[in-house]
Structure formats: C-alpha cells, structure tokens
Design an enzyme around this catalytic site. Structure first.
Site, PDB file in Angstrom:
ATOM      1  N   ASP A  71     -26.947 -42.064 -41.422  1.00  0.00           N
ATOM      2  CA  ASP A  71     -26.747 -42.043 -42.873  1.00  0.00           C
ATOM      3  C   ASP A  71     -25.292 -41.660 -43.119  1.00  0.00           C
ATOM      4  O   ASP A  71     -24.943 -40.479 -43.115  1.00  0.00           O
ATOM      5  CB  ASP A  71     -27.698 -41.028 -43.520  1.00  0.00           C
ATOM      6  CG  ASP A  71     -27.418 -40.858 -45.013  1.00  0.00           C
ATOM      7  OD1 ASP A  71     -26.497 -41.515 -45.541  1.00  0.00           O
ATOM      8  OD2 ASP A  71     -28.135 -40.046 -45.645  1.00  0.00           O
TER       9      ASP A  71
ATOM     10  N   LYS B  72     -19.904 -42.955 -53.010  1.00  0.00           N
ATOM     11  CA  LYS B  72     -19.024 -41.921 -52.482  1.00  0.00           C
ATOM     12  C   LYS B  72     -17.709 -42.514 -51.982  1.00  0.00           C
ATOM     13  O   LYS B  72     -16.661 -42.189 -52.503  1.00  0.00           O
ATOM     14  CB  LYS B  72     -19.723 -41.135 -51.372  1.00  0.00           C
ATOM     15  CG  LYS B  72     -20.631 -40.047 -51.919  1.00  0.00           C
ATOM     16  CD  LYS B  72     -22.060 -40.224 -51.588  1.00  0.00           C
ATOM     17  CE  LYS B  72     -22.930 -39.204 -52.332  1.00  0.00           C
ATOM     18  NZ  LYS B  72     -24.284 -39.179 -51.816  1.00  0.00           N
TER      19      LYS B  72
ATOM     20  N   TRP C 206     -29.635 -33.563 -46.756  1.00  0.00           N
ATOM     21  CA  TRP C 206     -29.923 -35.000 -46.699  1.00  0.00           C
ATOM     22  C   TRP C 206     -30.770 -35.341 -45.485  1.00  0.00           C
ATOM     23  O   TRP C 206     -31.668 -36.176 -45.560  1.00  0.00           O
ATOM     24  CB  TRP C 206     -28.643 -35.830 -46.768  1.00  0.00           C
ATOM     25  CG  TRP C 206     -28.030 -35.752 -48.135  1.00  0.00           C
ATOM     26  CD1 TRP C 206     -26.831 -35.197 -48.477  1.00  0.00           C
ATOM     27  CD2 TRP C 206     -28.610 -36.232 -49.363  1.00  0.00           C
ATOM     28  NE1 TRP C 206     -26.639 -35.293 -49.836  1.00  0.00           N
ATOM     29  CE2 TRP C 206     -27.704 -35.919 -50.398  1.00  0.00           C
ATOM     30  CE3 TRP C 206     -29.805 -36.880 -49.695  1.00  0.00           C
ATOM     31  CZ2 TRP C 206     -27.953 -36.250 -51.743  1.00  0.00           C
ATOM     32  CZ3 TRP C 206     -30.055 -37.208 -51.033  1.00  0.00           C
ATOM     33  CH2 TRP C 206     -29.138 -36.893 -52.034  1.00  0.00           C
TER      34      TRP C 206
HETATM   35  C1  PLP Z   1     -25.537 -39.052 -51.742  1.00  0.00           C
HETATM   36  C2  PLP Z   1     -26.246 -39.101 -50.458  1.00  0.00           C
HETATM   37  C3  PLP Z   1     -27.523 -39.663 -50.332  1.00  0.00           C
HETATM   38  C4  PLP Z   1     -28.294 -40.194 -51.517  1.00  0.00           C
HETATM   39  O1  PLP Z   1     -27.732 -41.380 -51.915  1.00  0.00           O
HETATM   40  P1  PLP Z   1     -28.383 -42.267 -53.094  1.00  0.00           P
HETATM   41  O2  PLP Z   1     -27.543 -43.491 -53.000  1.00  0.00           O
HETATM   42  O3  PLP Z   1     -28.210 -41.481 -54.354  1.00  0.00           O
HETATM   43  O4  PLP Z   1     -29.799 -42.504 -52.767  1.00  0.00           O
HETATM   44  C5  PLP Z   1     -28.100 -39.702 -49.084  1.00  0.00           C
HETATM   45  N1  PLP Z   1     -27.469 -39.229 -48.009  1.00  0.00           N
HETATM   46  C6  PLP Z   1     -26.231 -38.675 -48.084  1.00  0.00           C
HETATM   47  C7  PLP Z   1     -25.570 -38.170 -46.841  1.00  0.00           C
HETATM   48  C8  PLP Z   1     -25.585 -38.601 -49.312  1.00  0.00           C
HETATM   49  O5  PLP Z   1     -24.363 -38.068 -49.386  1.00  0.00           O
END
Ligand code: PLP
Length: 360
Positions: A172, A196, A102
């Site tokens: 993030d 998540k 990521w």
């Molecule tokens: C799942 C995830 C993403 C992507 O998220 P989307 O909402 O599908 O764009 C980005 N960063 C991390 C750490 C993730 O777990």
C-alpha cells in the site's frame, strides 16, 4: 491570490505548474472543442490523454512490461478487499505486517476473506518502529505478504523492501509512491490512492504483475476483479477521467524535475531539515526510531501540548496550514509530498525556530 503551504496528509498540494496547465486547458483541450471533463472516455482525444498518462507513469517508475497499470476508483481502502479477492488464488491465508493505522485497516478487511498471519506487529511500542527483516514470521505458504511501506499517520517508513522468498509482495504505497526510485519488479501488486502524491482524489492506481491477474475468487464482483480492468484498459466502465488526466500532468511534471532520482534527493533533504531541527531541540519531539522515519509525513509534538493552538495559529499567519496532527496521534504533522516546495519546508523550519525561542 496567495497559495498557502498546505501540509495536509491528503488531499494534498499539487504542483502549481500542473494546476496552471490544467487552467490553460480547462475550457478547451487541444482542438477538441471541449474540456477534458466533457469528453467521452472512448473518444480519440481522451484515449490519447489516458495512454500518455500511463506511458509517462511507466517511464517515471520504470514499470516492467509484465505489469498492468490499472486506473481505478474506490480509493486505497477498496484495495484492502481487492487484494485478497484477487490474490488468494485458492490459498487459505496471507501474511500481513502490522505497522500502523493503515496496516490495521488492511488486516481487518482481509480477515473477511482469509486467515491473516500477522508476521510482525509494532503496535505494542505505539507503532514507532519498522520491524527488521529477521524478525518477520513469514509463512512460506502464504498467498502474499501485504505491508504499508509508509504509514501516513504514524510517520513510519520502511528503509528496506521485505524479502519474501518468492511469495508475492503487496504494498500500500498511497503516501510514498513516486517519492524516490524503486524497483517495481520486487512487487506483485503496488497500489495507491491518488490524493497524496499522484493527483486529485477519485483515482486509485494499481500496478499488478500479470501472472497474478485472472484467478479471482468466484464470488468477486466484476468491478473488484483486476482482470476486468486489465482486459479493458481500465475502461470497463467510466473511469475518473479528469483525475486520470491530472495525474498524467503530474507524471510529466515529475519527468521535467528530473524523475524519481531527483524527487528522492529533494524529499530526503526536505525531511532532513525538519528532523534535524527536532533532534537539536528539547522543545520538539518525534517518537519514531531514526531508521524508520518517513520522508513524507513528519509528525512532531511540542514539549507543552497547551501551546499547540498558538503554534497552529502562528503557522497559519505565515501561510503554513493544515499542520494539526491526526486525531489519534495529536501534536502536529507536516506532510511534505513531492509538490511541497522546499521553500515551504524552509518557511516551516524558520517558524519552528522562532516559536521555540519565544515559548521555550
Ligand atoms: C490515505 C491512505 C489510505 C486510504 O486511502 P483512500 O484512498 O482514502 O481509501 C490507505 N492507506 C494509506 C497508507 C493511506 O495513506
């Protein structure tokens, strides 16, 4: 009806109590005569839902007054672009920590907008470690430092918050937000896709310090400008109303469980049960340094990858599903966010012991 223990990395499990509450309110919310899905986002019923969701998140995370909470769309992936568009503020570069898949995506997107200084990079060791504070090659003139506190695919999680010496810290937090208490005031921006640990897909939350709003690049599309959303209560256009409502129910549920302190205790215990089993066995393995192990995503391999299929089939028979690892890593991955009941983890651990006994 039987609900599986769903170990998916996302969209992931939601608390059963939350889904039941949504079910009760499905046809008519309160005395509104309609479902939340059918409400105008500008009507008083929906406004009250939206505001109480925000208030509950503020309470749960102790978000200081000088932060805006934005309810957005586009996923965490859109934030990879929104962060540089809004935070460069005339500067030419930003610092990024490269600790997994990521981070890599965030870096690739940022390169469209600025010079990226990769201040730490653990790719050589296969993304199995958290870089130490001392090893970070930070640029004092960076517009911000971006990092991924929990790498969802590698199962690597920072056990500290990087010190930046005044440079805004951007995180993030897609797969670790709400997993434990945290000090929001250490961050300039926190963002997370909802699917998540917050609620259904379709909603993205950004928590942005107010002084970082209002200096977006001139070319920034109106929908990518934090200021647009901050000035309009996240209702410049139609927000993802139902996901926002569901997130609000999850925030209430977290309060009822005892807040983030309680969540953190349970999450640490849940993860510890799986890591303990792995560490006590030659049959299961996890490549991540012990101080960088994720509480939320536990990747593990079997000594013999030929047994993966049998493991997954046996697990599914016990209602343990979506344990297959990410295609880039292989093996298994157990994602154990807040909504995964401890009994789900206990059932998994029991099955892992049994499977080892039969196959080792
Ligand atoms: C799942 C995830 C993403 C992507 O998220 P989307 O909402 O599908 O764009 C980005 N960063 C991390 C750490 C993730 O777990």
């Amino acid at each position: 009806m039987a609900r599986s223990y769903n170990f998916s990395a996302g969209p992931a499990m939601l608390p059963a109590a939350v889904i039941e509450r949504a079910q009760q309110e499905m046809l008519e919310w309160g005395e509104s005569g309609m479902s939340v899905m059918e409400m105008s986002h500008r009507g008083k019923d929906y406004m009250s839902i939206a505001q109480s969701a925000e208030q509950n998140l503020r309470d749960v995370m102790s978000i200081p007054e000088n932060y805006k909470v934005l309810f957005l769309q586009g996923g965490a992936s859109s934030q990879f672009a929104m962060v540089p568009m809004n935070l460069l503020r005339g500067k030419s570069g930003a610092d990024y920590l490269n600790t997994g898949m990521w981070s890599k995506k965030a870096i690739a997107e940022a390169k469209r907008f600025c010079d990226v200084n990769v201040a730490a990079d653990t790719s050589e060791g296969g993304f199995c470690a958290v870089p130490t504070q001392d090893s970070l090659k930070l640029n004092a003139d960076a517009a911000y430092l971006h990092y991924t506190p929990n790498e969802t695919i590698g199962g690597v999680e920072f056990d500290y918050v990087p010190e930046t010496g005044g440079v805004p810290l951007v995180a993030d937090m897609s797969s670790t937000i709400l997993s434990r208490p945290m000090d929001v005031s250490k961050y300039g921006v926190i963002y997370a896709g909802a699917q998540k640990n917050i609620g259904p897909a379709g909603l993205t939350i950004a928590i942005v310090r107010e002084d970082l709003i209002g200096s977006a690049m001139d070319s920034t599309p109106v929908m990518f400008n934090y200021e647009t959303h901050a000035n309009n209560g996240s209702m410049y256009n139609t927000p993802p109303t139902y996901s926002w409502y569901m997130a609000g129910l999850v925030f209430e549920w977290i309060k009822e469980q005892g807040g983030l302190a309680a969540m953190g205790e349970i999450n640490q215990r849940k993860a510890g049960k799986i890591y303990n089993l792995i560490d006590g066995s030659d049959f299961y393995g996890n490549p991540v340094d012990k101080n960088g192990r994720s509480w939320m995503n536990v990747p593990f391999t079997l000594a013999d990858a030929e047994l993966d299929g049998a493991f997954l089939a046996g697990a599914a028979e016990r209602g343990l599903v979506t344990l297959k690892g990410h295609r880039s890593v292989g093996g298994m991955r157990a994602s154990i966010y807040n909504a995964m009941p401890e009994e789900g983890v206990d059932t998994l651990v029991e099955f892992m012991k049994e499977f080892e006994k039969e196959n080792a």
